[in-house]
Structures are given as structure tokens and as C-alpha cells.
Motif scaffolding. Sequence first.
Motif, short mmCIF file in Angstrom:
data_model
loop_
_atom_site.label_atom_id
_atom_site.label_comp_id
_atom_site.label_asym_id
_atom_site.label_seq_id
_atom_site.Cartn_x
_atom_site.Cartn_y
_atom_site.Cartn_z
N TYR A 70 -18.13 -28.67 45.48
CA TYR A 70 -16.77 -29.21 45.42
C TYR A 70 -15.79 -28.18 44.90
O TYR A 70 -15.97 -27.62 43.82
N ARG A 71 -14.73 -28.00 45.67
CA ARG A 71 -13.75 -26.99 45.28
C ARG A 71 -13.00 -27.42 44.03
O ARG A 71 -12.79 -28.61 43.79
N ASP A 72 -12.59 -26.45 43.27
CA ASP A 72 -11.73 -26.69 42.12
C ASP A 72 -10.29 -26.37 42.49
O ASP A 72 -9.38 -27.14 42.23
N THR A 73 -10.12 -25.21 43.12
CA THR A 73 -8.78 -24.80 43.57
C THR A 73 -8.91 -24.13 44.93
O THR A 73 -9.99 -23.72 45.33
N GLY A 74 -7.78 -24.02 45.61
CA GLY A 74 -7.75 -23.28 46.87
C GLY A 74 -8.35 -24.04 48.03
O GLY A 74 -8.55 -25.25 47.99
N ASP A 75 -8.65 -23.29 49.05
CA ASP A 75 -9.16 -23.82 50.32
C ASP A 75 -10.60 -24.29 50.16
O ASP A 75 -11.45 -23.56 49.65
N ALA A 76 -10.89 -25.48 50.63
CA ALA A 76 -12.24 -26.04 50.51
C ALA A 76 -13.27 -25.20 51.26
O ALA A 76 -14.42 -25.11 50.84
N GLU A 77 -12.87 -24.55 52.35
CA GLU A 77 -13.81 -23.76 53.13
C GLU A 77 -14.21 -22.47 52.45
O GLU A 77 -15.28 -21.93 52.72
N THR A 78 -13.38 -21.94 51.56
CA THR A 78 -13.69 -20.65 50.93
C THR A 78 -13.99 -20.76 49.44
O THR A 78 -14.35 -19.77 48.81
N ALA A 79 -13.85 -21.95 48.86
CA ALA A 79 -14.02 -22.10 47.41
C ALA A 79 -15.39 -21.64 46.93
O ALA A 79 -15.50 -20.95 45.91
N ARG A 124 -14.72 -20.61 43.19
CA ARG A 124 -13.65 -21.49 42.74
C ARG A 124 -14.05 -22.95 42.89
O ARG A 124 -13.28 -23.78 43.33
N THR A 125 -15.31 -23.24 42.52
CA THR A 125 -15.79 -24.63 42.60
C THR A 125 -15.68 -25.28 41.23
O THR A 125 -15.42 -24.62 40.22
N LYS A 126 -15.92 -26.59 41.21
CA LYS A 126 -15.94 -27.30 39.93
C LYS A 126 -17.03 -26.72 39.02
O LYS A 126 -16.84 -26.62 37.81
N TYR A 127 -18.16 -26.34 39.59
CA TYR A 127 -19.22 -25.71 38.82
C TYR A 127 -18.70 -24.43 38.13
O TYR A 127 -18.91 -24.23 36.94
#
Length: 154
Positions: free
Chosen positions: A65-74, A79-82
Motif C-alpha cells: 500500500y502506497r503512502d505517498t505518490g503514484d500507486a504504481e511506483t510506490a 514510499r509504502t506504508k511499510y
Amino acid sequence: MSTTEELEAAVARLAGCRVTEFSRTLDIAIVGFHGEDVEKRLHAQCPFRVTHREQLLFGSVDMRYRDTGDAETAFDEYRTKYDRQARQLTRMVTEHECLVDAAALGPVGTLSVRLSGHVVIEVFPACAGRNVEQWRLFDRHTDHHVVFPDSADR
């Protein structure tokens, strides 16, 4: 080859180590430890989580799961929640010394590491493949590695 006795001994030697890092490389969860004169690393390729009391701080699934930015490149850009939670906890353990109170190897390779401040690291092997590495614990800059399952390093 890592026997059950070698795994238990390596895990028990984490007691008293200082926690230095929470991070990842690709989808491998990483926890760094510093012992007397050795840096240790735990690499978990299986489900992994960090809790504080009754609260789940983050787990391996949070890498999806993305934290910030584009979901495809997180994921590729860390840049994920992890990643966010791992960076935050790393800052906390570097500012306030965090030690391993106890570490234990449980049934079927489960691993539990209790830290000061009521933080617990848990690793849950979840693959039946006897030759598929679930986690490894090693001394950095040496060839000393223990691997679960023991048949994975053959």
C-alpha cells in the motif's frame, strides 16, 4: 545447514542486542541489531509484523500500500506504508536505546523478539516448500548465517 539447535542458539543470542534499523530490500523485511562487537540482520521473506502492546505498527503486507505518490511506483520508490512506519520506528530506536529483552524460536519456525518498550517483532513462516527460505539471521560481514527452514540452504 542450520539445525534446530543452531537456529535456537542464534535467536537466543539476540537478547541484549540494541535494535538499530527497520527497513526492507524489495519485499524482504529487515531488522538490524548491534551486539557486543557484531552487527546482526534478520531478513524475513515470509509474513512479518511489529506490534506495540495491542497495536499493530506495521507488517509485511503494508509493502503493498502506497503512502505517498503514484500507486504504481510506490513500492519501487520505497514510499509504502511499510517504509514510512519502518523509518519512523528506526528514528525512535536510534534516539532512544531499544534493547532485545528476549527472543525465541517457536513452532514451525515462528520467531518472536520482545524489545524494551513493549515492542514485539514476529515472523510467521507461511510456505510449505521445504527448500524455500522463510527467514535468515546473520552476522553482517561474515559467512555466519542461519536459515529457516534448515533445508532451504542446501
